[in-house]
Design an enzyme around this catalytic site. Sequence first.
Site, short mmCIF file in Angstrom:
data_model
loop_
_atom_site.label_atom_id
_atom_site.label_comp_id
_atom_site.label_asym_id
_atom_site.label_seq_id
_atom_site.Cartn_x
_atom_site.Cartn_y
_atom_site.Cartn_z
CG ASN A 21 -36.89 -41.26 -72.44
OD1 ASN A 21 -35.94 -40.49 -72.43
ND2 ASN A 21 -37.02 -42.26 -71.61
CE LYS A 268 -28.32 -29.70 -78.34
NZ LYS A 268 -28.66 -30.92 -77.71
#
Length: 408
Positions: A21, A268
């Site tokens: 993707n 993160k």
Amino acid sequence: MAGSSDSPRHKHKVTVVGSGNWGTTVAKLVAENTREHKDIFEEDVQMWVFEENVVVPSDSPHYDAAVGDKPQKLTSVINTHHENVKYLPKIQLPPNVVANPSLLDAVKDSSILIFNLPHEFIGNVCKQIKGHILPSARGISCIKGVTVTEDKVELISEYIGETLGIYCGALSGANIANEIANELWCETTIAYNTPPCDRRAENGAANNSAEGEHRDARGQVSKTKLTAVPDDYPPVSHAELYKLFDRPYFTVSMVSDVVGVSLAGALKNIVALACGFIEGHGWNMTAKTAVMRRGMLETIQFCQEFFPETIQEMTFWESAGWSDMIVSCTSARNWRYSKMAVERGVSLHEVERTELNGQKLQGISTTKEVMSFLKARGVQDKYPLFKAVEGIVDGDFKVEDIPVLFRQ
């Protein structure tokens, strides 16, 4: 030797290693730019595709009733219809994206390699192409994350560079592939610290007097001895990479801090798990922002503690820093599935097992690896949020313990 009035005799050939993707999305935008900057880049962009058979859906405009449900080679479908019907359906690719099932052929003679595939495959890919690429090739890693053991923290870009004997930068940011493929505007950050051997003199020739040696993520002289980009190629610097990646819908910010961009993109994921736990528990946005703020503080602290020679604090104000953290903590899958686990009253491992079809949540592995690294140095208590996330994942802490842990 090329002078200021001479155009380089070669252009940069670009290869995207990966066709999922995100890989296909990057190939699309890069190919749009190679067509616009033909003085710098060869127009065709090679995209390595792990060959597989696909069935074109009956509702696809590329469906052929004569073929029906008969499996077709994915590379053939991409090159015929200019669409990756499996990993990026309904997105038209430029005709100069060339799907190639041969990894070695795709990277042959390429001077810019863009790595964009799941991080667990990068080791095998590098082993296959080692010794089969231009010695002066340069790389950009679009693979978020780092490899952490008790002994060390290794950037994926640096692993690529050391394995292949080249220099490799990193791209990271608040980027969602499908949105970019549909040309919805966003920003990204490319970290590339041009090696001294590649810095050109005013006349455009290689600056053989450039001071300094190529240095690694810790500011030490690198063990990798680089081959300079030849004079008869255009340079590979911030200006050229900006032209290769920047689009009207994809704003690029160039920095030199590969460490900050890479670690922000990895750490993160831990913070995103914490935000999902918070939201699943029923606490509101103010609690989430407290977790994000603390998470960014611990991210910066980690970078400064273990990479003090090279980290640049302003990097965390780039898309690869705060922007990526905000997106990850409000809409990405680490947040989504940690929220689901608390709402269902089950462990995150159980959600991973039942919802991800065999895939793994990167936040879990990153948390485990980072905490093992910190424990090996006896500094885990300096990182209360990271410690809390590990405890919740392991079942040792409850979500409501987070405020107490913050006060310790």
